[in-house]
Design an enzyme around this catalytic site. Structure first.
Site, short mmCIF file in Angstrom:
data_model
loop_
_atom_site.label_atom_id
_atom_site.label_comp_id
_atom_site.label_asym_id
_atom_site.label_seq_id
_atom_site.Cartn_x
_atom_site.Cartn_y
_atom_site.Cartn_z
N LYS A 1 16.80 -20.28 -11.03
CA LYS A 1 16.46 -20.98 -12.27
C LYS A 1 15.32 -20.30 -13.02
O LYS A 1 15.27 -20.33 -14.23
CB LYS A 1 16.04 -22.41 -11.93
CG LYS A 1 17.20 -23.38 -11.96
CD LYS A 1 16.70 -24.79 -11.85
CE LYS A 1 17.86 -25.72 -11.52
NZ LYS A 1 17.41 -27.00 -11.03
N ARG A 2 14.41 -19.72 -12.25
CA ARG A 2 13.23 -19.13 -12.86
C ARG A 2 13.57 -18.02 -13.86
O ARG A 2 12.83 -17.77 -14.80
CB ARG A 2 12.30 -18.58 -11.79
CG ARG A 2 10.93 -19.22 -11.84
CD ARG A 2 10.05 -18.74 -10.73
NE ARG A 2 10.76 -18.81 -9.45
CZ ARG A 2 10.55 -17.95 -8.46
NH1 ARG A 2 9.71 -16.95 -8.61
NH2 ARG A 2 11.21 -18.06 -7.32
#
Ligand code: GLU
Length: 482
Positions: free
Chosen positions: A254-255
């Site tokens: 997700k980062r």
């Protein structure tokens, strides 16, 4: 054989690129073989369930063009298609009890504390292997515990001798010593099946022939064979797909900001381009063709050619591919998408269609339009060093001189078309002993404040019109005079 594949996501949020690829490969395997593609929702882990996530899954599949033949919205006769509903219908308990009767599974009433005490640390890693304590309970003890309402789980009784071999069509054979396998839980204390148990029961009872999933499941796969064996069921073909990493070779997460289908849509990427790109994360056709429609993917997809090594998600490559899709878009569809953004970005140019034409071959996503065309609305702040160009043989001093001289010529020009202005400026350069670039570069810089623009100096003037062009050139002269 009638091929049937499934996509079995857990509704835990946005659809990760890895999940999208799993869905796509499952779809392609089925469609390539003229088979069917099923959707099953795996919501047995109630703690990870996210409200609205099922809608995201349905919407994503729809957007990506992966039409489901059977699923929660389309009964194909082997439903329910949602695991919590299958649990309510007693499907998993029925099969777990069958295994208990056969001696392949058993009730376990061990407390949390007892299980904690079994944990050991080996080479810095905590491992807990159940010691089969409850396997030795007598029938009477089990019945008394059940009657007293003691919480329990149901475990697989893994044989302690021998080995188990698991075959994956991509990764080959994997053999493990049975004594290294834990007596895994089949039914949890909340009555829900574990993923490991539910997927085997479901894949079999729903007629799945090819199981496609990420390779994070590879290591637990030998256990499935023990279940298939215990039931006497035929093992499906397994196709595990390689890990997807980011540009730094770390697991795509997700980062990175672009790890889900929805993130990519928000970045202005087209569903067709995303699907095309995702198909190539771990596979490529023999002819190495890169731009492939879904139909072409169906025709060319050969799952036996999926790579084992990790696939790198390269945003630059995806953006390039998206640009190719934009270039190939038919006019009407392109204008429908581009025009609203152009109209919001530029009010000073009347001919919006001409701006759209300029942008079409130059953008990689529709979100690039404001950056590309924004200068038509307002000249951005720029540095005088922009007037220095070695090849064009210009400097800020030469530019100031040229702009001052060319201003009256442009003031007197009556027609403001690309061709007429081009002729005029070439003539002007000749008369003044200048190179064409020494005129075009300063004019274009004055009009745009940019080192690169879609279209040359005279094209920009045609679009901006006489008044706006002259205003900008006068402003540039002022700026150059300091
Ligand atoms: N429910 C699992 C997941 O979303 C799917 C694994 C499988 O396809 O078997 O990761």
């Amino acid at each position: 054989m009638n091929v049937k594949t499934r996509f079995a996501p857990s509704p835990t949020g946005r659809m990760h690129v890895g999940n999208l690829r799993t869905a796509l490969y499952s779809f392609l395997i089925a469609k390539h073989a003229g088979g069917s593609f099923m959707l099953r929702i795996e919501d047995t882990d109630q703690e990870r369930f996210v409200e609205g996530a099922v809608d995201i899954i349905l919407r994503t599949l729809d957007f990506a063009g992966l039409t489901v033949d059977e699923g929660p919205d389309k009964d194909g006769g082997v439903g329910p298609y949602v695991q919590s509903e299958r649990q309510k219908a007693g499907i998993y308990m029925k099969y777990a009890k069958q295994l208990i009767e056969q001696g392949n599974a058993y009730y376990c009433f061990c407390t949390k504390e007892r299980l904690e005490s079994l944990k050991t640390v080996v080479a810095g890693k905590e491992i807990s292997q159940y010691d089969k304590h409850c396997l030795h309970l007598t029938k009477e003890e089990i019945e008394a515990n059940l009657a007293a309402g003691k919480p329990y789980v149901i475990r697989l009784n893994v044989p302690q001798e021998g080995t188990t071999t698991f075959h994956d069509d991509i990764y080959g054979d994997i053999t493990v010593e049975n004594k290294e396998l834990d007596d895994m839980i089949l039914i949890k204390s909340d009555g829900f099946p574990t993923y490991n148990f539910a997927n085997v029961v479901d894949d079999h009872t729903m007629g799945i022939t090819h199981v496609v999933r990420g390779n994070e499941y590879l290591s637990s796969s030998p256990k499935y064979n023990l279940l298939y064996e215990a039931f006497g069921w035929e093992v499906p073909t397994y196709v595990h797909c390689p890990l997807i990493t980011d540009e730094n070779h770390a697991k795509l997460s997700k980062r990175s900001g672009h790890s889900s289908f929805e993130d990519l849509l928000e970045l202005g990427l087209l569903p067709e381009a995303i699907v095309n790109y995702v198909a190539l994360l771990g596979w490529s056709p023999e002819d190495n063709e890169e731009i492939l429609s879904l139909d072409e993917l169906i025709a060319k997809f050969d799952y036996t050619k999926i790579n084992k090594s990790p696939a790198v998600f390269d945003m630059g490559k995806l953006r390039w591919m998206n640009g190719e899709y934009i270039k190939r878009m038919d006019e009407e569809e392109y204008l429908k998408k581009a025009m609203p953004i152009i109209e919001k970005t530029v009010t000073k140019v009347a001919d919006k269609k001409a701006l759209a034409d300029l942008a079409k071959s130059r953008i990689e996503t529709f979100n690039d339009i404001p950056e590309l065309l924004g200068f038509f609305e307002k000249v951005p702040e720029y540095d005088l060093s922009l007037y220095t160009h070695k090849k064009m043989k210009t400097t800020p001093e030469i530019s100031l001189d040229v702009l001052k001289k060319v201003l009256p010529v442009l003031e007197n020009a009556e027609t403001y078309t690309n061709d007429s202005l081009y002729e005029l400026l070439v003539e002007f350069a000749k008369e003044n002993g200048l190179k064409n670039g020494q005129v075009m570069w300063p004019v274009r810089t004055a009009l745009s404040g940019k080192a690169q623009t879609p279209g040359g100096a005279t094209q920009l003037m045609e679009l901006l019109g006489k008044e706006e062009s002259l205003t900008r050139i006068r402003a540039a002269i002022e700026k150059l005079e300091g």
